[in-house]
Design a protein around this motif. Structure first.
Motif, PDB file in Angstrom:
ATOM      1  N   TRP A 215      -1.311 -15.262   3.975  1.00 25.63           N
ATOM      2  CA  TRP A 215      -2.416 -14.619   3.274  1.00 25.63           C
ATOM      3  C   TRP A 215      -1.950 -13.290   2.680  1.00 25.63           C
ATOM      4  N   LEU A 216      -1.234 -12.488   3.471  1.00 27.84           N
ATOM      5  CA  LEU A 216      -0.755 -11.193   2.999  1.00 27.84           C
ATOM      6  C   LEU A 216       0.265 -11.347   1.868  1.00 27.84           C
ATOM      7  N   GLU A 217       1.039 -12.410   1.918  1.00 30.77           N
ATOM      8  CA  GLU A 217       2.036 -12.679   0.867  1.00 30.77           C
ATOM      9  C   GLU A 217       1.346 -12.952  -0.464  1.00 30.77           C
ATOM     10  N   ILE A 218       0.224 -13.645  -0.445  1.00 33.92           N
ATOM     11  CA  ILE A 218      -0.494 -14.011  -1.668  1.00 33.92           C
ATOM     12  C   ILE A 218      -1.347 -12.864  -2.179  1.00 33.92           C
ATOM     13  N   TYR A 219      -1.858 -12.066  -1.250  1.00 36.03           N
ATOM     14  CA  TYR A 219      -2.805 -11.007  -1.595  1.00 36.03           C
ATOM     15  C   TYR A 219      -2.085  -9.860  -2.295  1.00 36.03           C
ATOM     16  N   THR A 220      -2.603  -9.433  -3.432  1.00 35.87           N
ATOM     17  CA  THR A 220      -2.022  -8.307  -4.170  1.00 35.87           C
ATOM     18  C   THR A 220      -3.111  -7.323  -4.568  1.00 35.87           C
ATOM     19  N   MET A 221      -2.754  -6.040  -4.635  1.00 37.16           N
ATOM     20  CA  MET A 221      -3.680  -4.984  -5.040  1.00 37.16           C
ATOM     21  C   MET A 221      -3.035  -4.168  -6.152  1.00 37.16           C
ATOM     22  N   ASP A 222      -3.884  -3.513  -6.961  1.00 37.32           N
ATOM     23  CA  ASP A 222      -3.317  -2.649  -7.994  1.00 37.32           C
ATOM     24  C   ASP A 222      -2.911  -1.311  -7.364  1.00 37.32           C
ATOM     25  N   GLU A 223      -2.223  -0.490  -8.141  1.00 30.22           N
ATOM     26  CA  GLU A 223      -1.630   0.744  -7.607  1.00 30.22           C
ATOM     27  C   GLU A 223      -2.679   1.772  -7.168  1.00 30.22           C
ATOM     28  N   ASN A 224      -3.900   1.629  -7.669  1.00 29.33           N
ATOM     29  CA  ASN A 224      -4.949   2.586  -7.315  1.00 29.33           C
ATOM     30  C   ASN A 224      -5.826   2.111  -6.157  1.00 29.33           C
ATOM     31  N   ALA A 225      -5.513   0.947  -5.629  1.00 31.53           N
ATOM     32  CA  ALA A 225      -6.353   0.375  -4.572  1.00 31.53           C
ATOM     33  C   ALA A 225      -6.187   1.145  -3.266  1.00 31.53           C
ATOM     34  N   THR A 226      -7.266   1.162  -2.484  1.00 31.32           N
ATOM     35  CA  THR A 226      -7.185   1.782  -1.165  1.00 31.32           C
ATOM     36  C   THR A 226      -6.705   0.767  -0.142  1.00 31.32           C
ATOM     37  N   THR A 227      -5.891   1.244   0.794  1.00 30.43           N
ATOM     38  CA  THR A 227      -5.461   0.394   1.908  1.00 30.43           C
ATOM     39  C   THR A 227      -6.184   0.805   3.191  1.00 30.43           C
ATOM     40  N   GLU A 228      -7.297   1.540   3.026  1.00 26.84           N
ATOM     41  CA  GLU A 228      -8.107   1.951   4.167  1.00 26.84           C
ATOM     42  C   GLU A 228      -8.540   0.721   4.956  1.00 26.84           C
ATOM     43  N   GLY A 229      -8.297   0.747   6.240  1.00 32.93           N
ATOM     44  CA  GLY A 229      -8.702  -0.361   7.093  1.00 32.93           C
ATOM     45  C   GLY A 229      -7.623  -1.384   7.324  1.00 32.93           C
ATOM     46  N   PHE A 230      -6.527  -1.346   6.541  1.00 30.38           N
ATOM     47  CA  PHE A 230      -5.411  -2.272   6.755  1.00 30.38           C
ATOM     48  C   PHE A 230      -4.542  -1.706   7.883  1.00 30.38           C
ATOM     49  N   ASN A 231      -4.637  -2.251   9.067  1.00 30.15           N
ATOM     50  CA  ASN A 231      -3.851  -1.746  10.191  1.00 30.15           C
ATOM     51  C   ASN A 231      -2.368  -2.003   9.971  1.00 30.15           C
ATOM     52  N   THR A 232      -1.535  -1.042  10.380  1.00 32.38           N
ATOM     53  CA  THR A 232      -0.093  -1.168  10.175  1.00 32.38           C
ATOM     54  C   THR A 232       0.671  -1.008  11.479  1.00 32.38           C
ATOM     55  N   ASN A 233       1.863  -1.588  11.486  1.00 30.71           N
ATOM     56  CA  ASN A 233       2.806  -1.410  12.595  1.00 30.71           C
ATOM     57  C   ASN A 233       3.561  -0.093  12.408  1.00 30.71           C
ATOM     58  N   ALA A 234       4.398   0.245  13.357  1.00 29.48           N
ATOM     59  CA  ALA A 234       5.175   1.483  13.293  1.00 29.48           C
ATOM     60  C   ALA A 234       6.071   1.521  12.062  1.00 29.48           C
ATOM     61  N   ASP A 235       6.535   0.340  11.602  1.00 28.22           N
ATOM     62  CA  ASP A 235       7.417   0.292  10.428  1.00 28.22           C
ATOM     63  C   ASP A 235       6.655   0.239   9.110  1.00 28.22           C
ATOM     64  N   GLY A 236       5.317   0.341   9.165  1.00 30.70           N
ATOM     65  CA  GLY A 236       4.509   0.339   7.948  1.00 30.70           C
ATOM     66  C   GLY A 236       4.042  -1.026   7.505  1.00 30.70           C
ATOM     67  N   SER A 237       4.513  -2.088   8.146  1.00 32.37           N
ATOM     68  CA  SER A 237       4.075  -3.440   7.778  1.00 32.37           C
ATOM     69  C   SER A 237       2.669  -3.693   8.313  1.00 32.37           C
ATOM     70  N   TYR A 238       1.969  -4.603   7.667  1.00 27.32           N
ATOM     71  CA  TYR A 238       0.599  -4.897   8.062  1.00 27.32           C
ATOM     72  C   TYR A 238       0.566  -5.759   9.322  1.00 27.32           C
ATOM     73  N   THR A 239      -0.396  -5.443  10.200  1.00 25.68           N
ATOM     74  CA  THR A 239      -0.516  -6.189  11.459  1.00 25.68           C
ATOM     75  C   THR A 239      -1.254  -7.510  11.292  1.00 25.68           C
ATOM     76  N   GLY A 240      -2.038  -7.618  10.218  1.00 26.95           N
ATOM     77  CA  GLY A 240      -2.878  -8.793  10.026  1.00 26.95           C
ATOM     78  C   GLY A 240      -4.340  -8.527  10.339  1.00 26.95           C
ATOM     79  N   TYR A 241      -4.678  -7.277  10.703  1.00 25.18           N
ATOM     80  CA  TYR A 241      -6.066  -6.924  11.000  1.00 25.18           C
ATOM     81  C   TYR A 241      -6.540  -5.914   9.959  1.00 25.18           C
ATOM     82  N   ILE A 242      -7.656  -6.226   9.292  1.00 30.51           N
ATOM     83  CA  ILE A 242      -8.229  -5.353   8.280  1.00 30.51           C
ATOM     84  C   ILE A 242      -9.649  -5.036   8.721  1.00 30.51           C
TER      85      ILE A 242
END
Length: 611
Positions: A215-242
C-alpha cells in the motif's frame, strides 16, 4: 472493545423493506404537471385501518383533529390539537376547527388521540460514505492474533486479479497503543499466501488506518502534502500506522497508480437504501458531513429531480489543509451550480480540526494524561482558523469543525470571537460537531458567539469503550459529553448519527440515539462493571432530556441546515412535514424508545413512509 455486527444492518434493512412503504412525494412547484402529481393516502375519519384509507385529492384542504398532543416546536402554538394542510403547507395550527377556512374539497381526519411531531433531521451523518463502504471486508477480531487470522482467511479466498486492494473494517482503536500496528504483520500474510495485495485496515473510529508495504509503495503524495499522523520508525521509514485522515486526500492517485478502483460509487440505488431507512424513522433532513465524490452529489440531486428524495439534503466539502482553502471554495461553488435543487445544496466547508480521544490525537488544553507536554493534533493554528472563517464569511459559506478535545474547542471559539469582534455578526454559520470534552470554562461560549453544537446521541453510552480514559485521565473522562450547560446557557445543540459504514447503519435510528442519550447505556455494546453487567457511562449530569433531544432533532437541526423557514416546526406557512405516532413519545418507557417507529411520515403534505 465491542464488536460491530453486520447482521444488525441486514436486519435493519430487512425491516425497512418489510415495514416501510416509501413513495415519491410531490414537489412543491407551481409548474408541476398533472401526471406528476401523487395522490395522498390518509387514514379516513372513522377508522385507523390503513387498508381503508381514503384517497384525498391533492387539492384538498385536510384538517387533522383530535391529536392527543402535537409537539409543534413553536412557542406560539404549543398545546394545539388541530392543524390543517393545503398544497403541501400548514394553513392552520391551533385548537378550533371552526377557524379553518373550508371549501367543497375539505376533508377531516380524526387522529384519535395520536401524537404528532415535526419530521426529524439528522444533522450530522455520512450516507455517501456508508454507500461507498459496501465493498469493504468486515472483520471483528479483538486481539492481534484474531485480526491476523481473519485477514489471512479473507485474503486466501480473494482473487488478486479481481481485487488487488483490500480494505478491512475494523480493528479496536485502543488495541495497539500509540505506536499502532505494524506493516510487517500484513506483509507476512501476503508472503505466506504468495499474493501481493495492497491492504488497509481502518480502526473502529474510522480515523486511523493500518497499511502494508505494498500500500505504501503505491501511495504517493505531492511535495506540499502533510505527513501528520504517519508514524515512523527510528530510520524515518513508515511503520504502517496512520493516525489521522490525511491519507484519504490522495486516494485518487493511489487508484491511478494501482490501475484499479473498487466499486465505491455512491449510486442512486445505494444512496436510496440509506435515505429510505432515514425516512422510515421519520427523518426528512440530512447534513452529509462530507462529500466523497462528485457522483455522490449528482446521485442525490437526481433522486430529488425524479421525486424520490423527499428530504432536505445539505452537503459539505472537506478542507484537507489550510493551503487548499481556495480550491475547496471553488469546488463548493461548482457543485452547487451543477447540482443544487429546491432540496439539495452544497454550502459548507468541513474541517477535521483535531483527532480522536481513543487514539490520543485529540487536542487538549492540559495535554495527554500519558504525556502532559503532548497537547495532541491540530490541523490549523488560530490565525489560519480565523482566515478560513473570514473567507467563508465573505463567500457566505458555512463552516463545520470536527473537534473532540477542549483545546480544539477553545481555539476555534477564540478565532470566531476574533472575527466577530472585527466585523460583527457573521453571515456564515459556524458549527462544532462532537465536542466530546469541553473545558468547563468554555461551555457557555457557543451561546454567546452564536456557534451551533452538534452531538451524536448514539455515542452517549460508551460506544467507543473506555480507551479515552488512558489519554484523558479519570477526571476528564468522567466529565465528557457535557451539553446541558450549553443548552441551559441558551446555545443551539443539534443531534446526528454520524454513521460511517454499512455495519453501523442501524445506529442512525434516532430513537436508538434518544434512548442511549437518556440512559447513558449503549443498547448494543454496553460498558460492563466488574461483574460483567451493563453499566451507564459517566456521568449522571450528562444525561439528556427527551424535550431537549426532540428540539435538537427538529427546529434546532432545521436552523443548522438553514431550512427553518420551511421545516423543523409545525407552523402555519411552513411545509407540512410531520410524523404521526401511535403513542406520545413522552409516555414511552425510556427503555423502549429504541423500538419506536412513526405510524406515518409526511413530507410536503404527502405520505412518504408507513410503518
Amino acid at each position: 472493545m465491542k464488536k460491530k455486527r453486520v447482521l444488525a444492518v441486514l436486519l435493519a434493512i430487512g425491516m425497512a423493506c418489510s415495514l416501510c412503504a416509501c413513495t415519491g412525494g410531490e414537489k412543491d412547484s407551481d409548474t408541476k404537471s398533472e401526471n406528476t402529481k401523487k395522490e395522498t393516502k390518509q387514514t379516513s375519519e372513522n377508522t385507523d385501518d390503513s387498508k381503508n384509507d381514503a384517497t384525498i385529492n391533492s387539492d384538498s384542504t385536510v384538517i387533522y383533529t383530535n391529536a392527543g398532543n402535537i409537539l409543534t416546536e413553536d412557542d406560539e402554538t404549543q398545546g394545539a390539537t388541530v392543524f390543517a394542510v393545503k398544497d403541501g403547507k400548514f394553513v392552520y395550527v391551533g385548537n378550533d376547527v371552526e377557524e379553518v377556512e373550508k371549501d367543497d374539497n375539505t376533508v377531516t381526519v380524526d387522529l384519535e388521540g395520536k401524537y404528532v411531531t415535526p419530521n426529524l433531521i439528522d444533522a450530522h451523518t455520512h450516507p455517501g460514505t456508508v454507500a461507498m463502504t459496501k465493498w469493504c471486508t468486515e472483520i471483528d477480531g479483538e486481539t492481534k492474533e484474531e485480526l491476523l487470522t481473519q485477514i489471512e482467511e479473507a485474503l486466501s479466498e480473494k482473487d488478486i486479479e479481481e481485487e488487488p486492494y483490500v480494505f478491512f473494517k475494523s480493528f479496536p482503536s485502543d488495541l495497539f497503543g500509540e505506536e499502532g500496528p505494524k506493516k510487517e504483520w500484513l506483509d507476512d500474510i501476503c508472503k505466506k499466501l504468495d499474493k501481493d495485495f495492497a491492504i488497509a485496515v481502518s480502526d473502529f473510529n474510522d480515523h486511523s488506518v493500518w497499511v502494508n508495504s505494498k500500500w505504501l509503495e503505491i501511495y504517493t503524495m505531492d511535495e506540499n502534502a502533510t505527513t501528520e499522523g504517519f508514524n515512523t520508525n527510528a530510520d524515518g521509514s513508515y511503520t504502517g500506522y496512520i493516525s489521522e485522515l490525511h491519507w484519504m486526500d490522495y486516494m485518487d492517485s493511489f487508484y491511478e497508480n494501482l490501475g484499479w478502483k473498487p466499486p465505491i460509487d455512491a449510486t442512486e440505488e445505494l444512496m436510496s437504501i440509506v435515505t429510505d431507512d432515514l425516512k422510515q424513522w421519520g427523518m426528512t433532513g440530512v447534513f452529509d458531513a462530507y462529500i466523497e465524490s462528485d457522483e455522490q452529489v449528482e446521485s442525490v440531486s437526481q433522486l430529488d429531480k425524479d421525486g424520490k428524495l423527499n428530504m432536505y439534503y445539505d452537503l459539505s466539502v472537506k478542507l484537507p489543509q489550510f493551503k487548499d482553502l481556495e480550491d475547496v471554495i471553488a469546488r463548493i461553488k461548482r457543485l452547487n451550480d451543477n447540482y443544487s435543487t429546491d432540496h439539495v445544496k452544497v454550502d459548507t466547508i468541513k474541517i477535521f480540526y483535531d483527532g480522536t480521544n481513543e487514539a490520543g490525537t485529540s487536542a487538549l488544553v492540559d495535554g495527554l494524561a500519558t504525556d502532559p507536554n503532548n497537547h495532541g493534533y491540530l490541523l490549523m493554528n488560530e490565525d489560519e482558523t480565523y482566515q478560513v472563517l473570514k473567507r467563508a464569511n465573505e463567500e457566505k459559506l458555512d463552516v463545520q469543525f470536527h473537534m473532540v478535545g477542549d483545546l480544539a474547542f477553545r481555539q476555534a471559539c477564540d478565532a470566531t470571537q476574533r472575527l466577530e469582534n472585527e466585523i460583527g455578526q457573521l453571515d456564515s454559520q459556524v458549527e462544532f460537531c462532537h465536542c466530546e470534552y469541553i473545558n468547563p470554562a468554555d461551555r457557555e461560549r457557543p451561546a454567546k458567539l452564536g456557534i451551533i453544537i452538534n452531538w451524536t446521541p448514539q455515542w452517549s453510552g460508551g460506544y467507543f469503550g473506555e480507551a479515552a480514559r488512558t489519554y484523558l485521565g479519570d477526571e476528564r473522562y468522567n466529565d465528557m459529553y457535557q451539553f446541558n450547560p450549553t443548552i441551559e446557557a441558551g446555545g443551539i445543540v443539534t443531534f446526528g448519527s454520524d454513521i460511517y459504514s454499512w455495519d453501523e447503519e442501524q445506529r442512525a435510528n434516532p430513537y436508538f440515539g434518544m434512548q442511549t442519550a437518556m440512559t447513558r447505556v449503549d443498547i448494543e455494546y454496553p460498558l460492563e462493571d466488574e461483574n460483567g453487567n451493563p453499566k451507564a457511562r459517566e456521568s449522571e449530569s450528562a444525561k439528556l432530556s427527551l424535550e431537549n433531544l426532540l428540539k435538537g432533532y427538529t427546529i434546532n437541526a432545521a436552523i443548522a441546515l438553514r431550512v427553518d423557514d420551511v421545516t423543523g416546526s409545525i407552523t402555519k406557512g411552513k411545509s407540512a412535514n410531520f410524523n404521526i405516532y401511535e403513542k406520545d413519545l413522552f409516555d414511552v418507557d425510556v427503555e423502549e424508545l429504541k423500538d419506536v417507529l412513526p405510524e406515518k411520515v409526511y413530507f410536503e403534505g404527502n405520505i412518504i413512509a408507513e410503518n
